[in-house]
Design a protein around this motif. Structure first.
Motif, PDB file in Angstrom:
ATOM      1  N   SER A   1      25.977  27.572  58.090  1.00 31.13           N
ATOM      2  CA  SER A   1      24.932  27.637  56.951  1.00 31.13           C
ATOM      3  C   SER A   1      25.461  27.088  55.460  1.00 31.13           C
ATOM      4  CB  SER A   1      24.627  29.231  56.887  1.00 31.13           C
ATOM      5  OG  SER A   1      25.907  29.994  56.391  1.00 31.13           O
TER       6      SER A   1
ATOM      7  N   VAL B   1      22.461  24.467  58.933  1.00 32.84           N
ATOM      8  CA  VAL B   1      21.083  25.009  58.805  1.00 32.84           C
ATOM      9  C   VAL B   1      20.686  25.312  57.444  1.00 32.84           C
ATOM     10  CG1 VAL B   1      19.985  27.136  59.792  1.00 32.84           C
ATOM     11  CG2 VAL B   1      21.692  26.052  61.281  1.00 32.84           C
TER      12      VAL B   1
ATOM     13  N   SER C   1      15.797  22.855  59.107  1.00 36.18           N
ATOM     14  CA  SER C   1      15.096  23.700  58.277  1.00 36.18           C
ATOM     15  C   SER C   1      14.204  24.555  59.133  1.00 36.18           C
ATOM     16  CB  SER C   1      14.354  23.123  57.071  1.00 36.18           C
ATOM     17  OG  SER C   1      15.435  22.647  56.336  1.00 36.18           O
TER      18      SER C   1
ATOM     19  N   TRP D   1      10.052  24.146  63.307  1.00 37.43           N
ATOM     20  CA  TRP D   1      11.343  23.781  62.456  1.00 37.43           C
ATOM     21  C   TRP D   1      11.423  22.015  62.164  1.00 37.43           C
ATOM     22  CZ3 TRP D   1      13.931  20.292  66.199  1.00 37.43           C
ATOM     23  CH2 TRP D   1      13.570  20.268  67.235  1.00 37.43           C
TER      24      TRP D   1
ATOM     25  N   GLN E   1      17.804  26.132  55.843  1.00 35.91           N
ATOM     26  CA  GLN E   1      17.216  27.654  55.392  1.00 35.91           C
ATOM     27  C   GLN E   1      16.361  27.932  56.560  1.00 35.91           C
ATOM     28  OE1 GLN E   1      14.420  26.957  52.376  1.00 35.91           O
ATOM     29  NE2 GLN E   1      13.275  25.437  53.615  1.00 35.91           N
ATOM     30  N   VAL E   2      15.944  29.339  56.459  1.00 36.77           N
ATOM     31  CA  VAL E   2      14.876  29.732  57.308  1.00 36.77           C
ATOM     32  C   VAL E   2      14.260  30.534  56.411  1.00 36.77           C
ATOM     33  CG1 VAL E   2      14.544  31.466  59.169  1.00 36.77           C
ATOM     34  CG2 VAL E   2      16.589  30.077  59.313  1.00 36.77           C
TER      35      VAL E   2
ATOM     36  N   ASP F   1      15.264  36.765  56.349  1.00 30.22           N
ATOM     37  CA  ASP F   1      15.447  35.394  56.316  1.00 30.22           C
ATOM     38  C   ASP F   1      17.045  35.290  56.339  1.00 30.22           C
ATOM     39  OD1 ASP F   1      16.000  36.522  53.708  1.00 30.22           O
ATOM     40  OD2 ASP F   1      15.552  34.227  52.775  1.00 30.22           O
ATOM     41  N   GLN F   2      17.835  36.224  55.790  1.00 29.60           N
ATOM     42  CA  GLN F   2      19.159  35.920  56.006  1.00 29.60           C
ATOM     43  C   GLN F   2      19.777  36.185  57.655  1.00 29.60           C
ATOM     44  OE1 GLN F   2      21.497  38.291  53.132  1.00 29.60           O
ATOM     45  NE2 GLN F   2      20.580  37.169  51.477  1.00 29.60           N
TER      46      GLN F   2
ATOM     47  N   ARG G   1      18.612  33.484  59.934  1.00 25.70           N
ATOM     48  CA  ARG G   1      19.521  32.355  59.648  1.00 25.70           C
ATOM     49  C   ARG G   1      20.899  32.640  60.155  1.00 25.70           C
ATOM     50  NH1 ARG G   1      21.201  30.074  53.855  1.00 25.70           N
ATOM     51  NH2 ARG G   1      22.002  27.768  54.487  1.00 25.70           N
TER      52      ARG G   1
END
Length: 188
Positions: free
Chosen positions: A107, A49, A118, A138, A51-52, A85-86, A89
Motif C-alpha cells: 500500500s 495499490v 487504483s 479498477w 488507492q481505493v 476505504d482503508q 485497501r
C-alpha cells in the motif's frame, strides 16, 4: 399523581434511549486463500495499490443499506471500525499478496519500476431484497499501458442482519480481488 407520571415517563424514556445507544462495529475479514506469501527477491514484480476510493455516502462511519431503488440509509448504530476505504485497501493488498506469487504487493510506493493499481468503489452496501452490492472499476498502470475494468457483483445473504451483510460484502470484495489477481497474473 402528576409527579409519579413524570418520573415513570422519564424512566421509560431513559430505558429506551440507553438501548438505542448500543453500537456495533464491523471490520472486514481478510479471506484466507491457499498460496504462498509474497516475499521480496531479485526477480519480484512490484504492485502498488495506490488507492481505493469510495463515494461520500460510503465514506462515513455508518454501514450503508439500500431501502428502495432510490433510497439509502446510513446506519447510526452499525458502524465501520475503521474507515471503509482503508479496510478495502488493506484487504485488497492482503488478498492480492496471497494470490500473486512472485509479486510484492504493498500500500506504499515500492520504487520507480512498479505497476500501480487504483480502485474506485461505487457500491458496497446491503439491499432491501436480501442482496449485497459490490461495484466500481479498477485501473492498472502496467509499464505505461493502462488497463481499466468495471465490476458489479450482487450476492445473496443467507441470513438477515448486519453481521451477515458485512460477511457477504467481504466475500464479494474477495471475489473481485481474485478477478483482479487473475488479470494481473496474465500480464507479460
Amino acid at each position: 399523581m402528576k409527579k409519579w407520571l413524570t418520573i415513570a415517563a422519564a424512566v421509560v424514556l431513559t430505558a429506551c434511549s440507553s438501548g438505542a445507544d448500543n453500537k456495533s462495529y464491523y471490520q472486514l475479514p481478510v479471506a484466507t486463500q491457499a498460496g504462498g506469501k509474497s516475499t521480496a527477491s531479485q526477480g519480484s514484480r512490484l504492485l502498488w495499490v495506490e488507492q481505493v476510493a469510495v463515494p461520500d455516502y460510503l465514506a462515513g462511519n455508518g454501514v450503508v443499506y439500500q431501502t428502495s431503488d432510490v433510497q439509502y440509509v446510513i446506519a447510526s448504530n452499525n458502524l465501520w471500525a475503521s474507515p471503509l476505504d482503508q479496510q478495502l485497501r488493506n484487504t485488497l493488498v492482503a488478498n492480492l499478496s496471497s494470490q500473486l506469487p512472485g509479486w510484492v504487493v504493498a500500500s506504499q510506493p515500492l520504487g520507480s519500476d512498479q505497476d500501480t493499481l487504483s480502485v474506485n468503489v461505487t457500491g458496497f452496501h446491503g439491499r432491501y431484497d436480501g442482496s449485497v452490492v459490490v461495484s466500481g472499476e479498477w485501473l492498472l498502470n502496467h509499464q505505461g499501458q493502462l488497463m481499466k475494468r468495471p465490476f458489479h457483483l450482487e450476492m445473496k445473504q443467507k441470513n438477515d442482519g448486519y453481521d451477515e451483510m458485512v460477511k457477504v460484502l467481504a466475500q464479494g470484495w474477495a471475489q473481485e480481488s481474485t478477478s483482479i489477481a487473475r488479470e494481473i497474473s496474465r500480464l507479460p
